[in-house]
Write a protein that holds these residues in place. Structure first.
Motif, PDB file in Angstrom:
ATOM      1  N   TYR A  50      42.544  36.124  41.829  1.00 26.82           N
ATOM      2  CA  TYR A  50      41.786  35.608  42.972  1.00 26.82           C
ATOM      3  C   TYR A  50      42.396  34.293  43.445  1.00 26.82           C
ATOM      4  N   LEU A  51      42.712  34.229  44.737  1.00 28.91           N
ATOM      5  CA  LEU A  51      43.256  33.024  45.338  1.00 28.91           C
ATOM      6  C   LEU A  51      42.156  32.367  46.164  1.00 28.91           C
ATOM      7  N   SER A  52      41.730  31.175  45.762  1.00 24.72           N
ATOM      8  CA  SER A  52      40.611  30.504  46.415  1.00 24.72           C
ATOM      9  C   SER A  52      40.971  30.095  47.837  1.00 24.72           C
ATOM     10  N   LEU A  53      39.945  29.957  48.637  1.00 27.06           N
ATOM     11  CA  LEU A  53      40.137  29.463  49.996  1.00 27.06           C
ATOM     12  C   LEU A  53      40.484  27.976  49.970  1.00 27.06           C
ATOM     13  N   GLU A  54      39.801  27.220  49.134  1.00 26.19           N
ATOM     14  CA  GLU A  54      40.090  25.796  48.940  1.00 26.19           C
ATOM     15  C   GLU A  54      40.224  25.560  47.446  1.00 26.19           C
ATOM     16  N   SER A  55      41.343  25.006  47.030  1.00 31.57           N
ATOM     17  CA  SER A  55      41.553  24.817  45.598  1.00 31.57           C
ATOM     18  C   SER A  55      42.587  23.733  45.368  1.00 31.57           C
ATOM     19  N   PRO A  56      42.641  23.184  44.155  1.00 35.79           N
ATOM     20  CA  PRO A  56      43.697  22.241  43.815  1.00 35.79           C
ATOM     21  C   PRO A  56      45.000  22.985  43.547  1.00 35.79           C
ATOM     22  N   PRO A  57      46.127  22.278  43.538  1.00 36.42           N
ATOM     23  CA  PRO A  57      47.410  22.934  43.276  1.00 36.42           C
ATOM     24  C   PRO A  57      47.471  23.667  41.944  1.00 36.42           C
ATOM     25  N   GLU A  58      46.683  23.238  40.975  1.00 40.22           N
ATOM     26  CA  GLU A  58      46.752  23.868  39.657  1.00 40.22           C
ATOM     27  C   GLU A  58      46.436  25.352  39.712  1.00 40.22           C
ATOM     28  N   GLU A  59      45.626  25.787  40.666  1.00 41.01           N
ATOM     29  CA  GLU A  59      45.328  27.207  40.765  1.00 41.01           C
ATOM     30  C   GLU A  59      46.600  28.012  41.016  1.00 41.01           C
ATOM     31  N   ALA A  60      47.497  27.462  41.854  1.00 38.44           N
ATOM     32  CA  ALA A  60      48.754  28.158  42.118  1.00 38.44           C
ATOM     33  C   ALA A  60      49.621  28.207  40.867  1.00 38.44           C
ATOM     34  N   VAL A  61      49.516  27.193  40.002  1.00 38.21           N
ATOM     35  CA  VAL A  61      50.248  27.217  38.735  1.00 38.21           C
ATOM     36  C   VAL A  61      49.736  28.349  37.857  1.00 38.21           C
ATOM     37  N   LEU A  62      48.433  28.508  37.816  1.00 35.73           N
ATOM     38  CA  LEU A  62      47.865  29.615  37.046  1.00 35.73           C
ATOM     39  C   LEU A  62      48.333  30.956  37.609  1.00 35.73           C
ATOM     40  N   LEU A  63      48.458  31.032  38.914  1.00 34.97           N
ATOM     41  CA  LEU A  63      48.987  32.251  39.536  1.00 34.97           C
ATOM     42  C   LEU A  63      50.426  32.515  39.101  1.00 34.97           C
ATOM     43  N   ILE A  64      51.233  31.477  39.060  1.00 36.13           N
ATOM     44  CA  ILE A  64      52.624  31.639  38.627  1.00 36.13           C
ATOM     45  C   ILE A  64      52.675  32.164  37.193  1.00 36.13           C
ATOM     46  N   ARG A  65      51.863  31.595  36.340  1.00 36.01           N
ATOM     47  CA  ARG A  65      51.846  32.041  34.942  1.00 36.01           C
ATOM     48  C   ARG A  65      51.458  33.511  34.849  1.00 36.01           C
ATOM     49  N   ALA A  66      50.456  33.894  35.622  1.00 37.69           N
ATOM     50  CA  ALA A  66      50.014  35.296  35.588  1.00 37.69           C
ATOM     51  C   ALA A  66      51.106  36.222  36.107  1.00 37.69           C
ATOM     52  N   ALA A  67      51.766  35.828  37.192  1.00 35.44           N
ATOM     53  CA  ALA A  67      52.804  36.679  37.767  1.00 35.44           C
ATOM     54  C   ALA A  67      54.017  36.801  36.850  1.00 35.44           C
ATOM     55  N   LEU A  68      54.345  35.744  36.132  1.00 34.89           N
ATOM     56  CA  LEU A  68      55.471  35.809  35.200  1.00 34.89           C
ATOM     57  C   LEU A  68      55.212  36.804  34.071  1.00 34.89           C
ATOM     58  N   ARG A  69      53.964  37.038  33.737  1.00 37.16           N
ATOM     59  CA  ARG A  69      53.617  38.006  32.685  1.00 37.16           C
ATOM     60  C   ARG A  69      53.530  39.432  33.211  1.00 37.16           C
ATOM     61  N   ALA A  70      53.412  39.598  34.515  1.00 33.72           N
ATOM     62  CA  ALA A  70      53.161  40.914  35.106  1.00 33.72           C
ATOM     63  C   ALA A  70      54.457  41.696  35.294  1.00 33.72           C
ATOM     64  N   PRO A  71      54.397  43.014  35.354  1.00 31.12           N
ATOM     65  CA  PRO A  71      55.600  43.830  35.598  1.00 31.12           C
ATOM     66  C   PRO A  71      56.267  43.440  36.912  1.00 31.12           C
ATOM     67  N   GLY A  72      57.575  43.207  36.836  1.00 31.48           N
ATOM     68  CA  GLY A  72      58.323  42.818  38.027  1.00 31.48           C
ATOM     69  C   GLY A  72      57.991  41.438  38.530  1.00 31.48           C
ATOM     70  N   GLN A  73      57.260  40.677  37.747  1.00 36.17           N
ATOM     71  CA  GLN A  73      56.798  39.340  38.144  1.00 36.17           C
ATOM     72  C   GLN A  73      56.045  39.374  39.481  1.00 36.17           C
ATOM     73  N   ARG A  74      55.284  40.443  39.704  1.00 36.36           N
ATOM     74  CA  ARG A  74      54.462  40.607  40.895  1.00 36.36           C
ATOM     75  C   ARG A  74      52.985  40.651  40.491  1.00 36.36           C
ATOM     76  N   MET A  75      52.146  40.038  41.305  1.00 38.83           N
ATOM     77  CA  MET A  75      50.728  39.994  40.996  1.00 38.83           C
ATOM     78  C   MET A  75      49.920  40.284  42.256  1.00 38.83           C
ATOM     79  N   ALA A  76      49.053  41.307  42.185  1.00 35.97           N
ATOM     80  CA  ALA A  76      48.148  41.601  43.292  1.00 35.97           C
ATOM     81  C   ALA A  76      47.140  40.469  43.440  1.00 35.97           C
ATOM     82  N   LEU A  77      46.766  40.172  44.685  1.00 38.53           N
ATOM     83  CA  LEU A  77      45.876  39.063  44.979  1.00 38.53           C
ATOM     84  C   LEU A  77      44.554  39.552  45.546  1.00 38.53           C
ATOM     85  N   LEU A  78      43.520  38.819  45.281  1.00 41.51           N
ATOM     86  CA  LEU A  78      42.239  38.957  45.970  1.00 41.51           C
ATOM     87  C   LEU A  78      42.043  37.735  46.852  1.00 41.51           C
TER      88      LEU A  78
END
Length: 672
Positions: free
Chosen positions: A125-153
């Motif tokens: 889930y990508l927030s409408l308003e969030s601090p930069p750290e949320e994008a860091v958490l997204l990077i971590r999740a995508a690095l673990r995912a197949p092909g380094q791709r992550m579906a977003l909500l």
């Protein structure tokens, strides 16, 4: 300077990550936000057991800027179990957003509304308003995912890629860091540096830099490495999308509009040779060289390329997007000199795609609300040094900002004019627009400063968002037929002062409110990447009180539009500028000029030859005549009848280069 706050917000666009956390144990990391080298804010992140992350984030940009407190809970695969953010956004509107996931069930609530959705498989889930750290958490999740791709909500997909590594040294120590790109959230990839433990190290852009405390002196080295990667991508894109006109180009069977006469000639052929127009005439009579490349216009509308007189151009998507929308020349009104100079060199050498760029040097006084610049001017000596430096570097204009001392303005005007430079700007705080003009200014930026001339009894300190709020609350009551307004417009006309209205930026600012977005965005919203569609469609780009007084802000906006029309009818020259992304928003600016009562043909003249006249380029640019530079656009439809047809650019000729608009739009993730 708005700096594209309409998109993901400067806290995401300028630095997609800060402080990457480890999953075990408690830890605290601090990072510094710098705007053009000046400390502007901070982020503090606490990493607690069981995947909990608490974040405080804030920065101050001339009285604007977010203040957010957020809490995230991260699952074993890196996706979010829950997220919550509270505070204010960039324009100080309230933020109260929550998300939670239980199995395949996802629930979120924000200013854009409340949604429940069932989704199987990992999703972030990508927030409408969030601090930069949320994008860091997204990077971590995508690095673990197949092909380094992550579906977003709610929608979209993010992809992470490792670019390269570098060893940097500072007084805080030595670090081996790696550069990652994050794609899918914006029109161009964003970048972040992580250390060997995959913890945040830095994020750099020309406007904003974020860095781990103690490592500020490594930013120049990181910036150089990242810039090289961005140049590599830009050069590959330029090779793929540019057709070099190494032989004559004949544009046949075109309807040709000449801004000099406001006439349209039917079935014309325009011959381009070595970047200039060599002949124009009836298709049945003009002889086309045997070796010419033929572009059959099939009756389409051919006109000079558009000018955007108020931009802050960067690399990435800005250049291709401008050309895709038919903008062949821009005037940059505030930028970082080294970055802008390099970008212009790359574009002119054919290594990047972009418009011609005219440079205006930016300066401000020192105050808590200073604009993002390294050039501060508080006395005549500093003013002389700054203006001499800008003149020596090929700048054609000086733009001053809101914290300049009013008593220094006549000196700045004198010094600029002595170097052959025009002077424009925001009206400095504690000064009226009339006083600014009487001090010798050549141009005014932003239509709100004209309205503020008649609201001086209500607001004098215009360094903060008060310069927007006061106009939104009171412009609706301005009597445009009053003796005071007529006298001021007469002064502008007599002094030959130019007005750069940028009225389209107030279209969003005075209309957007939570859950209700500005209808002026309708033609472009569905063409954008999903994450940008969501943010624009959320209505989050408005001032805080729009929801409380929507009719008042609407009426004030309409009064600003009426003022633009009155300027034109009173003989005051206006120039077309967006203070936004040219290729998307210049058509809206021009639509508002037509709404103000200016005939479409005259609007087309303003956006081409008129702007060239202001910048003393009208003997080479802005007409379809032999000898003129071949900056041309081929349009489906007829913008002399329907100005919005300017959104239907088909081909762009920029001197000796030919582009297909649809391909340029697709290169930055936008549907043609």
């Amino acid at each position: 300077m708005m700096k594209k706050a309409w998109a993901l917000g400067p806290w995401v666009l300028a630095g997609l990550c800060l402080s990457l956390a480890t999953s075990a144990g408690a830890a605290t990391e601090r990072s510094t936000v710098l705007l053009l080298g000046n400390v502007a804010g901070r982020q503090q992140v606490e990493y607690l057991p069981e995947g909990e992350v608490r974040v405080h984030y804030e920065f101050n940009d001339r009285g604007r800027g977010p203040v957010l407190d957020s809490t995230f809970r991260v699952s074993a695969n890196g996706t979010l179990v829950s997220a919550e953010s509270r505070g204010v956004d960039y324009l100080k509107a309230p933020v109260d957003e929550r998300y939670s996931a239980t199995g395949a069930s996802h629930h979120w609530k924000s200013s854009a509304g409340e949604v429940r959705r069932e989704v199987s498989g990992p999703v972030f889930y990508l927030s409408l308003e969030s601090p930069p750290e949320e994008a860091v958490l997204l990077i971590r999740a995508a690095l673990r995912a197949p092909g380094q791709r992550m579906a977003l909500l709610p929608s979209g997909e993010a992809q992470v890629a490792a670019v390269g590594s570098l060893t940097v040294k500072s007084k805080a120590g030595s670090r081996r860091v790696r550069l990652y790109s994050l794609s899918g959230l914006d029109l161009a990839p964003s970048y972040v540096w992580l250390d060997e433990q995959q913890r945040f190290f830095a994020s750099v852009s020309s406007w904003m830099k974020l860095v781990r405390e103690g490592f500020e002196d490594t930013l120049e080295q990181l910036d150089g490495y990242q810039e090289a990667e961005q140049r590599r991508l830009a050069r590959a894109r330029a090779r793929a999308l540019t057709t070099k006109l190494d032989r004559p180009l004949a544009i046949t069977h075109a309807r040709v509009f000449d801004p000099g006469t406001l006439t349209v000639e039917e079935d014309q052929t325009v011959l381009v040779t070595q970047g200039r127009i060599s002949a124009v005439g009836p298709s049945a009579k003009l002889v086309v060289p045997r070796d010419a490349r033929i572009l059959d216009a099939q009756g389409r509308f051919l006109m000079p390329g558009l000018w955007d007189m108020h931009v802050h151009i960067t690399g990435g998507a800005d250049g291709p997007l401008a050309l895709a929308g038919g903008v062949t020349t821009v005037r940059d009104l505030a930028n970082e000199d080294r970055t802008l100079t390099r970008l212009i060199q790359e574009i002119e050498a054919g290594h990047d795609i972009g418009p011609r760029v005219l440079k205006a040097g930016f300066m401000d006084g020192r105050s808590p609300y200073s604009g993002p610049t390294r050039v501060f001017v508080d006395n005549e000596e500093e003013a002389r040094t700054a203006i001499d430096n800008y003149a020596a570097r090929g700048y054609e204009q000086i733009k001053i900002y809101s914290s300049i001392k009013p008593e220094l303005v006549p000196t700045l005007v004198r010094l600029a004019h002595a170097k052959g430079l025009r002077l424009s700007g925001h009206v400095p705080a504690f000064m009226t627009a009339r006083q600014f003009v009487e001090a010798g200014a050549d141009e005014l930026q932003h239509i709100n400063f004209l309205a503020l001339n008649f609201l001086f009894d209500r607001v004098q300190d215009t360094r903060t968002p008060a310069r927007f709020i006061a106009v939104g609350e009171h412009a609706a009551t301005l009597d445009l037929g009053s003796p005071e307004v007529r006298a001021f417009l007469a002064l502008l006309r007599e002094r030959g002062v130019v007005v750069d209205p940028t009225v389209s930026i107030f279209d969003d600012m005075f209309h957007d409110q939570p859950g209700h977005w500005n209808a002026g965005l309708s033609p472009i919203l569905g063409r954008l990447p999903p994450t940008l569609q969501r943010r624009l469609g959320s209505g989050s780009g408005g001032l805080p009180d729009v929801a409380k007084q929507p009719e008042r802000y609407r009426d004030s906006f309409l009064r600003l539009v009426e003022l633009v029309g009155l300027l034109h009818r009173s003989g005051v020259r206006i120039v077309s500028g967006t203070d936004n992304l040219s290729g998307l928003f210049l058509p809206r600016e021009l639509e508002l000029y037509v709404a103000a009562g200016i005939p479409p043909r005259e609007v087309l003249r303003i956006a081409t030859l008129g702007n060239a006249e202001v910048m003393k380029r009208d003997k080479e640019y802005g007409r379809v005549l032999p000898g003129y530079v071949a900056d041309l656009i081929l349009v489906d439809g007829d913008p002399t009848l329907l100005i919005s047809d300017l959104r239907k650019v088909r081909h762009v000729i920029r001197g000796d280069r030919l582009y297909e608009s649809a391909a340029l739009f697709r290169s930055v993730g936008i549907a043609p």
